[in-house]
Design an enzyme around this catalytic site. Structure first.
Site, short mmCIF file in Angstrom:
data_model
loop_
_atom_site.label_atom_id
_atom_site.label_comp_id
_atom_site.label_asym_id
_atom_site.label_seq_id
_atom_site.Cartn_x
_atom_site.Cartn_y
_atom_site.Cartn_z
CE LYS A 45 27.97 -47.03 56.73
NZ LYS A 45 29.09 -47.94 56.54
CG ASP A 108 32.54 -30.68 60.30
OD1 ASP A 108 31.87 -30.64 59.25
OD2 ASP A 108 33.14 -31.71 60.67
CE LYS A 136 34.40 -31.58 65.39
NZ LYS A 136 35.45 -32.24 64.60
CG PHE A 157 38.25 -36.85 63.99
CD1 PHE A 157 37.72 -36.48 62.77
CD2 PHE A 157 38.09 -38.16 64.42
CE1 PHE A 157 37.04 -37.40 61.99
CE2 PHE A 157 37.42 -39.08 63.64
CZ PHE A 157 36.90 -38.70 62.42
CB VAL A 158 34.40 -36.08 68.61
CG1 VAL A 158 34.96 -34.86 69.33
CG2 VAL A 158 33.36 -35.65 67.59
CG ASP A 164 33.40 -44.07 61.79
OD1 ASP A 164 33.99 -44.79 60.97
OD2 ASP A 164 32.78 -43.04 61.45
#
Length: 181
Positions: A45, A108, A136, A157-158, A164
């Site tokens: 998503k 990542d 990352k 963590f973005v 989300d």
């Protein structure tokens, strides 16, 4: 500025303006490859906002790719990858003989993108390129670098711009990090 931008719980890392400018550059880079019969596959998503804006930027430079989606997950509601990638929703279109651009939000560990590349290669794609919003810079679980990347990202963590934490913050027009919950 809206209220969310100035919220004490969020710190902006990439502004809406920086994202928009970089998307125009990415679209030019991708168009320069002159890929016929291009299929953009957005990994849902988290990439949905990035993919939508990228597709519009591709249109602005004269491309008209077909678009499909697949939902892959290694996170579920956690902040750390489980290490196992699952197909939650598969694509509808056939990739056989097509040039495919996989669009994802964050690179990542590399597991999700590698899984998608391997899957579409096995299904007969003529070529596969990858485009990520954020790369990352950390050791990867697999040997993989994106073909296109909007931004290098700190190892944090973005959220925002489609990404989300436990289904919150996807609507934000920027990429940020949660500094307080």
């Amino acid at each position: 500025m809206n209220e969310a931008t100035t919220s004490p719980e969020l710190e902006v890392i990439f502004t809406p303006e920086a994202i928009a400018a970089r998307l125009k550059e990415l679209a030019q880079e991708i168009a320069g490859e002159r890929l016929e019969n291009l299929l953009v596959v957005a990994v849902l998503k988290g990439s949905f906002v990035f993919a939508a804006d990228l597709i519009r930027a591709l249109h602005a430079v004269g491309l008209a790719p077909e678009v499909d989606f697949m939902t892959l997950s290694s996170y579920r509601k956690a902040r750390i990858s489980s290490g196992q990638v699952s197909i939650l929703r598969d694509m509808d279109l056939d990739v056989r003989g097509r040039h495919v651009l996989i669009v994802d939000d964050v690179l990542d560990s590399g597991r999700t993108l590698a899984f998608a590349k391997d899957l579409l290669t096995a299904r007969g794609a003529a070529s596969i390129r990858t485009c990520v919003l954020l790369d990352k810079q950390l050791p990867r679980a697999v040997n993989l670098e994106p073909d296109y990347c909007a931004f290098e990202c700190p190892n944090e963590f973005v959220v925002g711009y489609g990404m989300d934490v436990a289904h919150r913050y996807r609507e934000l027009p920027f990429v940020g990090r949660v500094v307080r919950q």
